[in-house]
Design an enzyme around this catalytic site. Structure first.
Site, mmCIF file in Angstrom:
data_model
loop_
_atom_site.group_PDB
_atom_site.id
_atom_site.type_symbol
_atom_site.label_atom_id
_atom_site.label_comp_id
_atom_site.label_asym_id
_atom_site.label_seq_id
_atom_site.Cartn_x
_atom_site.Cartn_y
_atom_site.Cartn_z
ATOM 1 N N LYS A 14 2.609 -19.990 6.180
ATOM 2 C CA LYS A 14 1.333 -20.113 5.472
ATOM 3 C C LYS A 14 1.467 -19.738 3.998
ATOM 4 O O LYS A 14 1.019 -20.471 3.126
ATOM 5 C CB LYS A 14 0.260 -19.233 6.127
ATOM 6 C CG LYS A 14 -0.087 -19.612 7.546
ATOM 7 C CD LYS A 14 -1.142 -18.701 8.148
ATOM 8 C CE LYS A 14 -0.785 -17.245 8.159
ATOM 9 N NZ LYS A 14 0.357 -16.860 8.988
ATOM 10 N N ARG A 89 -9.815 -14.514 11.238
ATOM 11 C CA ARG A 89 -8.930 -14.331 12.390
ATOM 12 C C ARG A 89 -9.702 -14.175 13.695
ATOM 13 O O ARG A 89 -9.097 -14.100 14.751
ATOM 14 C CB ARG A 89 -8.039 -13.105 12.185
ATOM 15 C CG ARG A 89 -7.018 -13.332 11.102
ATOM 16 C CD ARG A 89 -5.974 -12.274 11.111
ATOM 17 N NE ARG A 89 -4.983 -12.552 10.085
ATOM 18 C CZ ARG A 89 -3.835 -11.944 9.991
ATOM 19 N NH1 ARG A 89 -3.504 -11.013 10.848
ATOM 20 N NH2 ARG A 89 -2.989 -12.255 9.043
ATOM 21 N N ARG A 128 13.204 -12.426 7.489
ATOM 22 C CA ARG A 128 12.386 -12.060 6.332
ATOM 23 C C ARG A 128 12.339 -10.545 6.174
ATOM 24 O O ARG A 128 12.387 -10.027 5.057
ATOM 25 C CB ARG A 128 10.963 -12.633 6.485
ATOM 26 C CG ARG A 128 10.066 -12.339 5.292
ATOM 27 C CD ARG A 128 8.747 -13.068 5.397
ATOM 28 N NE ARG A 128 7.797 -12.366 6.254
ATOM 29 C CZ ARG A 128 6.572 -12.800 6.510
ATOM 30 N NH1 ARG A 128 6.156 -13.952 6.011
ATOM 31 N NH2 ARG A 128 5.763 -12.121 7.282
ATOM 32 N N ARG A 134 9.390 -5.297 4.581
ATOM 33 C CA ARG A 134 8.141 -5.094 5.318
ATOM 34 C C ARG A 134 8.462 -4.560 6.707
ATOM 35 O O ARG A 134 9.130 -5.236 7.490
ATOM 36 C CB ARG A 134 7.367 -6.410 5.428
ATOM 37 C CG ARG A 134 6.750 -6.852 4.133
ATOM 38 C CD ARG A 134 6.061 -8.185 4.240
ATOM 39 N NE ARG A 134 5.140 -8.259 5.360
ATOM 40 C CZ ARG A 134 4.418 -9.342 5.648
ATOM 41 N NH1 ARG A 134 4.527 -10.424 4.918
ATOM 42 N NH2 ARG A 134 3.609 -9.339 6.677
ATOM 43 N N ARG A 146 1.732 -8.670 17.244
ATOM 44 C CA ARG A 146 0.945 -9.488 16.309
ATOM 45 C C ARG A 146 0.640 -10.847 16.934
ATOM 46 O O ARG A 146 -0.465 -11.387 16.772
ATOM 47 C CB ARG A 146 1.695 -9.651 14.984
ATOM 48 C CG ARG A 146 1.708 -8.360 14.166
ATOM 49 C CD ARG A 146 2.824 -8.299 13.157
ATOM 50 N NE ARG A 146 2.701 -9.264 12.087
ATOM 51 C CZ ARG A 146 3.693 -9.534 11.234
ATOM 52 N NH1 ARG A 146 4.856 -8.922 11.335
ATOM 53 N NH2 ARG A 146 3.528 -10.416 10.278
#
Length: 190
Positions: A14, A89, A128, A134, A146
Site C-alpha cells: 500500500k 479498518r 522489510r 520496525r 496483525r
C-alpha cells in the site's frame, strides 16, 4: 474530488503504491501508520498512546484514529482528493469517515484492495523488518496477529463497500511496476 481507500494486509504494498498514485492523481496520501510512527518518533501524546497498541500488533482504537485523521484532512483544505492508506479498518471507522466526508459534502469515490498470499506477505515483512528497524515487522507472531486483526475487523469492510458499488481488487503480487499498472487501470476508470 477523488477520495480513495487503499486496502491490503500489512506488506501488500500500500505505502509503495501510494507514492506513485498520489503523484499521478494529485492526491494527498494519508497513511495512518506513517502518521502514528511520526507521532511515536516525536514522542507526542498520541504517539505514546498508539505505541502501546502497535507494540502488541493490535489496532489503535477508533476514537484515537478518527480524531487524528480528521485533523489531517482539515490541514489540507485545497486538496484535489485523498488517498486513505490503512484507514478505515473497521465498519465503525468507515461509517465515521463517511459521516465526516458528508459534513464536507464529499464521499469515498472507490476502495481498492491489494490482494496477496499471507505467506508471501510474511516474508516481505520479515525482509522489510531487517532494514526498517520496525519491531512489528521483525516478529512473525506479531505479523500473524496483525493478519488475524485484519481478517476479523477489516475484511468485513469489503462487503460494506461492495454494497455501495465502490469495491475493486487488484493482484498485489508482481513487480512494483506491474502492480502499479494494474492500479492505474482501476483509477483511470473511476
Amino acid at each position: 474530488m477523488i477520495n480513495i481507500v487503499l486496502f491490503g494486509k500489512p506488506g501488500a504494498g500500500k505505502g509503495t503504491q501510494a507514492e506513485f498514485l498520489k503523484d499521478k492523481y494529485n492526491l494527498v496520501h494519508l497513511s495512518t501508520g506513517d502518521i502514528f510512527r511520526f507521532n511515536i518518533k516525536n514522542d507526542t501524546e498520541l504517539g505514546r498512546l498508539a505505541k502501546t497498541f502497535m507494540d502488541k500488533g493490535d489496532l489503535v482504537p477508533d476514537a484515537v484514529t478518527i480524531q487524528m485523521l480528521q485533523s489531517e484532512v482539515d490541514k489540507n483544505p485545497q486538496a484535489a482528493g485523498f488517498l486513505f492508506d490503512g484507514f478505515p479498518r473497521t465498519i465503525a471507522q468507515a461509517e465515521a469517515l463517511d459521516a465526516f466526508l458528508a459534513s464536507k459534502e464529499e464521499e469515498i469515490t472507490a476502495t481498492v484492495a491489494l490482494e496477496a498470499n499471507d505467506e508471501i506477505l510474511i516474508q516481505r515483512l520479515l525482509e522489510r523488518g531487517k532494514t526498517s528497524g520496525r519491531p512489528d515487522d521483525q516478529d512473525e507472531e506479531k505479523i500473524r496477529n496483525r493478519y488475524d486483526e485484519y481478517n476479523q475487523k477489516t475484511a468485513p469492510l469489503m462487503d460494506y463497500y461492495k454494497s455501495q458499488g465502490k469495491f475493486h481488487t487488484v493482484n498485489g503480487i508482481g513487480t512494483i511496476l506491474e502492480v502499479n499498472e494494474r492500479l492505474n487501470q482501476v483509477f483511470d476508470n473511476l
